[in-house]
Design a protein around this motif. Structure first.
Motif, PDB file in Angstrom:
ATOM      1  N   GLN A 190       0.654  -1.191  -0.210  1.00  0.00           N
ATOM      2  CA  GLN A 190       0.207  -0.036   0.009  1.00  0.00           C
ATOM      3  C   GLN A 190       1.096   1.360  -0.036  1.00  0.00           C
ATOM      4  OE1 GLN A 190      -2.264  -0.597   3.424  1.00  0.00           O
ATOM      5  NE2 GLN A 190      -4.053  -1.973   2.464  1.00  0.00           N
ATOM      6  N   ILE A 191       2.023   0.936   0.791  1.00  0.00           N
ATOM      7  CA  ILE A 191       2.769   2.398   0.837  1.00  0.00           C
ATOM      8  C   ILE A 191       3.414   2.737  -0.359  1.00  0.00           C
ATOM      9  CG2 ILE A 191       5.007   3.345   1.701  1.00  0.00           C
ATOM     10  CD1 ILE A 191       4.383   1.545   4.420  1.00  0.00           C
ATOM     11  N   PHE A 192       4.068   1.622  -1.167  1.00  0.00           N
ATOM     12  CA  PHE A 192       4.841   1.902  -2.214  1.00  0.00           C
ATOM     13  C   PHE A 192       4.006   1.982  -3.372  1.00  0.00           C
ATOM     14  CE2 PHE A 192       8.129   0.017   0.204  1.00  0.00           C
ATOM     15  CZ  PHE A 192       9.087   1.164   0.333  1.00  0.00           C
ATOM     16  N   HIS A 193       2.611   1.801  -3.580  1.00  0.00           N
ATOM     17  CA  HIS A 193       1.991   1.530  -4.797  1.00  0.00           C
ATOM     18  C   HIS A 193       0.794   2.258  -4.472  1.00  0.00           C
ATOM     19  CE1 HIS A 193       4.447  -1.441  -6.859  1.00  0.00           C
ATOM     20  NE2 HIS A 193       4.567  -2.021  -5.373  1.00  0.00           N
ATOM     21  N   GLY A 194      -0.078   2.329  -3.403  1.00  0.00           N
ATOM     22  CA  GLY A 194      -1.367   2.953  -3.253  1.00  0.00           C
ATOM     23  C   GLY A 194      -1.298   4.481  -2.909  1.00  0.00           C
ATOM     24  N   TYR A 195      -0.438   4.660  -1.628  1.00  0.00           N
ATOM     25  CA  TYR A 195      -0.298   6.037  -1.110  1.00  0.00           C
ATOM     26  C   TYR A 195       0.312   6.705  -1.883  1.00  0.00           C
ATOM     27  CZ  TYR A 195      -1.889   3.867   3.458  1.00  0.00           C
ATOM     28  OH  TYR A 195      -2.519   3.302   4.350  1.00  0.00           O
ATOM     29  N   GLN A 196       1.526   6.388  -2.544  1.00  0.00           N
ATOM     30  CA  GLN A 196       2.378   7.242  -3.664  1.00  0.00           C
ATOM     31  C   GLN A 196       1.257   7.744  -4.803  1.00  0.00           C
ATOM     32  OE1 GLN A 196       5.965   5.139  -4.474  1.00  0.00           O
ATOM     33  NE2 GLN A 196       6.839   5.964  -2.424  1.00  0.00           N
ATOM     34  N   ASN A 197       0.568   6.933  -5.011  1.00  0.00           N
ATOM     35  CA  ASN A 197      -0.287   7.206  -6.378  1.00  0.00           C
ATOM     36  C   ASN A 197      -1.619   8.010  -6.076  1.00  0.00           C
ATOM     37  OD1 ASN A 197       1.356   5.879  -7.915  1.00  0.00           O
ATOM     38  ND2 ASN A 197       0.348   3.940  -7.769  1.00  0.00           N
ATOM     39  N   LYS A 198      -1.830   8.619  -4.720  1.00  0.00           N
ATOM     40  CA  LYS A 198      -2.848   9.307  -4.120  1.00  0.00           C
ATOM     41  C   LYS A 198      -3.114  10.550  -5.412  1.00  0.00           C
ATOM     42  CE  LYS A 198      -5.286  11.489  -0.380  1.00  0.00           C
ATOM     43  NZ  LYS A 198      -5.200  12.118   0.727  1.00  0.00           N
ATOM     44  N   ILE A 199      -4.321  10.771  -5.888  1.00  0.00           N
ATOM     45  CA  ILE A 199      -4.512  11.802  -6.627  1.00  0.00           C
ATOM     46  C   ILE A 199      -5.160  13.068  -5.906  1.00  0.00           C
ATOM     47  CG2 ILE A 199      -5.637  12.451  -8.853  1.00  0.00           C
ATOM     48  CD1 ILE A 199      -5.746   9.668  -9.625  1.00  0.00           C
ATOM     49  N   TYR A 200      -4.262  14.161  -5.943  1.00  0.00           N
ATOM     50  CA  TYR A 200      -4.751  15.632  -5.551  1.00  0.00           C
ATOM     51  C   TYR A 200      -5.430  16.363  -6.477  1.00  0.00           C
ATOM     52  CZ  TYR A 200      -1.877  13.748  -1.642  1.00  0.00           C
ATOM     53  OH  TYR A 200      -1.128  12.998  -0.877  1.00  0.00           O
ATOM     54  N   LYS A 201      -6.374  17.409  -5.885  1.00  0.00           N
ATOM     55  CA  LYS A 201      -6.934  18.323  -6.731  1.00  0.00           C
ATOM     56  C   LYS A 201      -6.132  18.990  -7.707  1.00  0.00           C
ATOM     57  CE  LYS A 201     -11.268  20.865  -6.689  1.00  0.00           C
ATOM     58  NZ  LYS A 201     -11.739  19.915  -7.393  1.00  0.00           N
ATOM     59  N   GLN A 202      -6.545  18.994  -9.088  1.00  0.00           N
ATOM     60  CA  GLN A 202      -5.575  19.740  -9.852  1.00  0.00           C
ATOM     61  C   GLN A 202      -6.080  21.244 -10.347  1.00  0.00           C
ATOM     62  OE1 GLN A 202      -2.530  18.362 -11.183  1.00  0.00           O
ATOM     63  NE2 GLN A 202      -3.158  17.133  -9.635  1.00  0.00           N
ATOM     64  N   ARG A 203      -7.298  21.471 -10.046  1.00  0.00           N
ATOM     65  CA  ARG A 203      -8.034  22.640 -10.244  1.00  0.00           C
ATOM     66  C   ARG A 203      -9.165  23.188  -9.548  1.00  0.00           C
ATOM     67  NH1 ARG A 203      -8.458  18.999 -14.009  1.00  0.00           N
ATOM     68  NH2 ARG A 203      -6.611  19.653 -14.915  1.00  0.00           N
ATOM     69  N   PHE A 204      -9.422  24.255  -9.317  1.00  0.00           N
ATOM     70  CA  PHE A 204     -10.756  24.616  -8.623  1.00  0.00           C
ATOM     71  C   PHE A 204     -11.678  25.644  -9.182  1.00  0.00           C
ATOM     72  CE2 PHE A 204      -7.436  23.335  -5.382  1.00  0.00           C
ATOM     73  CZ  PHE A 204      -8.096  23.166  -4.310  1.00  0.00           C
ATOM     74  N   LEU A 205     -12.865  25.271  -9.001  1.00  0.00           N
ATOM     75  CA  LEU A 205     -13.755  26.308  -9.596  1.00  0.00           C
ATOM     76  C   LEU A 205     -14.047  27.570  -8.753  1.00  0.00           C
ATOM     77  CD1 LEU A 205     -16.509  24.317 -11.240  1.00  0.00           C
ATOM     78  CD2 LEU A 205     -15.166  25.703 -12.356  1.00  0.00           C
ATOM     79  N   ALA A 206     -13.569  28.685  -8.963  1.00  0.00           N
ATOM     80  CA  ALA A 206     -13.357  29.718  -7.832  1.00  0.00           C
ATOM     81  C   ALA A 206     -14.497  30.758  -8.237  1.00  0.00           C
ATOM     82  CB  ALA A 206     -12.191  30.214  -7.440  1.00  0.00           C
ATOM     83  N   LYS A 207     -15.029  31.834  -7.347  1.00  0.00           N
ATOM     84  CA  LYS A 207     -15.858  32.734  -7.720  1.00  0.00           C
ATOM     85  C   LYS A 207     -15.530  34.033  -7.349  1.00  0.00           C
ATOM     86  CE  LYS A 207     -18.755  30.529  -5.071  1.00  0.00           C
ATOM     87  NZ  LYS A 207     -20.276  30.252  -4.321  1.00  0.00           N
ATOM     88  N   TYR A 208     -15.617  35.126  -8.250  1.00  0.00           N
ATOM     89  CA  TYR A 208     -15.211  36.326  -8.003  1.00  0.00           C
ATOM     90  C   TYR A 208     -16.257  37.064  -8.568  1.00  0.00           C
ATOM     91  CZ  TYR A 208     -12.551  40.660  -8.314  1.00  0.00           C
ATOM     92  OH  TYR A 208     -11.913  42.075  -8.320  1.00  0.00           O
ATOM     93  N   GLY A 209     -16.978  37.850  -7.448  1.00  0.00           N
ATOM     94  CA  GLY A 209     -17.893  38.622  -7.984  1.00  0.00           C
ATOM     95  C   GLY A 209     -19.319  37.860  -8.600  1.00  0.00           C
ATOM     96  N   ASN A 210     -19.807  37.708  -9.544  1.00  0.00           N
ATOM     97  CA  ASN A 210     -20.898  37.015 -10.207  1.00  0.00           C
ATOM     98  C   ASN A 210     -20.119  36.190 -11.306  1.00  0.00           C
ATOM     99  OD1 ASN A 210     -20.354  38.975 -12.035  1.00  0.00           O
ATOM    100  ND2 ASN A 210     -22.407  39.642 -12.543  1.00  0.00           N
ATOM    101  N   LYS A 211     -18.898  36.115 -11.052  1.00  0.00           N
ATOM    102  CA  LYS A 211     -18.010  35.110 -12.226  1.00  0.00           C
ATOM    103  C   LYS A 211     -17.518  34.066 -11.718  1.00  0.00           C
ATOM    104  CE  LYS A 211     -16.965  39.331 -15.179  1.00  0.00           C
ATOM    105  NZ  LYS A 211     -15.825  40.127 -15.924  1.00  0.00           N
ATOM    106  N   ILE A 212     -17.391  33.031 -12.152  1.00  0.00           N
ATOM    107  CA  ILE A 212     -16.726  31.628 -12.024  1.00  0.00           C
ATOM    108  C   ILE A 212     -15.419  31.527 -12.844  1.00  0.00           C
ATOM    109  CG2 ILE A 212     -17.018  29.463 -11.683  1.00  0.00           C
ATOM    110  CD1 ILE A 212     -19.897  29.866 -11.023  1.00  0.00           C
ATOM    111  N   LYS A 213     -14.395  31.034 -12.261  1.00  0.00           N
ATOM    112  CA  LYS A 213     -13.109  30.930 -12.993  1.00  0.00           C
ATOM    113  C   LYS A 213     -12.450  29.653 -12.770  1.00  0.00           C
ATOM    114  CE  LYS A 213      -8.616  33.069 -14.055  1.00  0.00           C
ATOM    115  NZ  LYS A 213      -7.677  34.303 -13.858  1.00  0.00           N
ATOM    116  N   LEU A 214     -11.919  28.873 -13.572  1.00  0.00           N
ATOM    117  CA  LEU A 214     -11.418  27.574 -13.463  1.00  0.00           C
ATOM    118  C   LEU A 214      -9.758  27.980 -13.142  1.00  0.00           C
ATOM    119  CD1 LEU A 214     -11.678  24.491 -13.213  1.00  0.00           C
ATOM    120  CD2 LEU A 214     -11.232  24.475 -15.607  1.00  0.00           C
TER     121      LEU A 214
END
Length: 256
Positions: free
Chosen positions: A133-157
Motif C-alpha cells: 500500500q505504501i509503495f503503490h497505493g499511497y504514492q499514487n494518491k491523486i490530489y485536486k488539480q484545479r478549482f472552480l472559484a468565484k469572483y463577484g458574479n463570475k466563476i473561473k477555473l
C-alpha cells in the motif's frame, strides 16, 4: 482489547470510537488524548493498553517527537492526512497506517490485525500488504488539480499550480493566485483542503486560517513570540504568520 486513542480532531476521534463500538463491542477505550503531553502520559502506562490509535499531526506537534523518547511495546495504528511519513512510522511499532478521511473497512482491518498480534503475543512486524500500500497505493494518491472559484458574479477555473495561498475570513475560504490582485471564493473548508485535496508536499497549513504554497514562498523572517512571517509572490490579503507550535515542523517541510 484495551485501546487508547490520541487524536485532536473531535470528528475523527468520534468516528474511530463509533466504529470500534459497533464492530468490537467487547473492546474497551481506556484512554484518549489530543496533545503531545497527553500522548506522553498514555505511553507511560503502556502496560495498561493493548493498542494505540495515534494521529501523526497533533495540534502542538508531531507524535514522532514523543514516540522516539519511549521504548514502545504496544502496536500502533497511525492516522494522518499525510502519506510521506509512512516509512518512518514503522520505526515505532506501526501495524497499520490509515489516511484521512478514515474508511470504515480499513479501520476494521486494522483492528483485526491488532487482535491477531495480541492473541499471538508477537511483536508487531511490517505486513507485506502494508508495504504494498505504501509503495503503490499511497504514492499514487491523486490530489485536486484545479478549482472552480468565484469572483463577484463570475466563476473561473484555476489551476492549483497558480495558487499562492488559501485563507479564511468570516467563515469564507478564499484562494489567491500569484501575480493577481484578487481573492476568489472556494467552496471548501481549510480542513478539507489540508486533509483531502492538496498535496502536502506542495501546500502547508501555517496556522488556523492560512495554507501556503511552497512554490511562491519568497521570504520568511522572525515575528513576535517565536513565530515566522512569510512573504509570498502574491498580494497580501491577510498576515501570513506561522504559528509558534508549527515553526519547527514548517522549517522541516521547506527543507525536504
Amino acid at each position: 482489547m484495551k485501546i487508547a486513542i490520541v487524536e485532536d480532531e473531535p470528528f475523527t476521534k468520534k468516528r474511530i470510537q463509533t466504529i470500534i463500538t459497533q464492530h468490537y463491542p467487547h473492546a474497551q477505550i481506556v484512554s484518549t488524548g489530543q496533545t503531545l503531553e497527553e500522548l506522553s502520559l498514555i505511553l507511560g502506562r503502556q502496560q495498561e493498553i493493548d493498542l494505540l490509535f495515534c494521529d501523526l499531526h497533533l495540534a502542538d506537534g508531531l507524535s514522532f517527537d514523543v514516540l522516539k523518547v519511549f521504548e514502545i511495546s504496544i502496536p500502533i495504528v497511525f492516522i494522518t492526512a499525510y502519506d510521506q511519513y509512512a516509512l518512518q512510522s514503522f520505526d515505532h511499532n506501526c501495524i497499520d497506517y490509515l489516511l484521512k478521511p478514515i474508511e470504515e473497512e480499513r479501520l476494521i482491518l486494522a483492528l483485526e490485525k491488532a487482535s491477531k498480534f495480541i492473541r499471538d503475543t508477537q511483536k508487531p512486524v511490517i505486513a507485506p500488504e502494508i508495504l504494498h500500500q505504501i509503495f503503490h497505493g499511497y504514492q499514487n494518491k491523486i490530489y485536486k488539480q484545479r478549482f472552480l472559484a468565484k469572483y463577484g458574479n463570475k466563476i473561473k477555473l484555476i489551476s492549483v499550480k497558480d495558487i499562492a495561498y488559501f485563507f479564511t475570513e468570516n467563515s469564507v475560504t478564499y484562494l489567491v493566485c500569484s501575480g493577481e490582485s484578487k481573492k476568489y471564493i472556494v467552496d471548501y473548508s481549510l480542513q478539507e483542503l489540508e486533509e483531502q485535496l492538496l498535496n502536502p508536499l506542495e501546500f502547508y497549513r501555517i496556522n488556523r486560517s492560512s495554507i501556503v504554497s511552497l512554490d511562491y514562498l519568497q521570504e520568511m523572517k522572525p515575528y513576535q513570540n517565536g513565530r515566522l512571517q512569510l512573504s509570498l509572490n502574491s498580494p497580501a490579503f491577510t498576515d501570513l504568520i506561522v504559528s509558534r507550535e508549527k515553526v519547527n515542523q514548517f522549517k522541516e517541510w521547506i527543507n525536504k
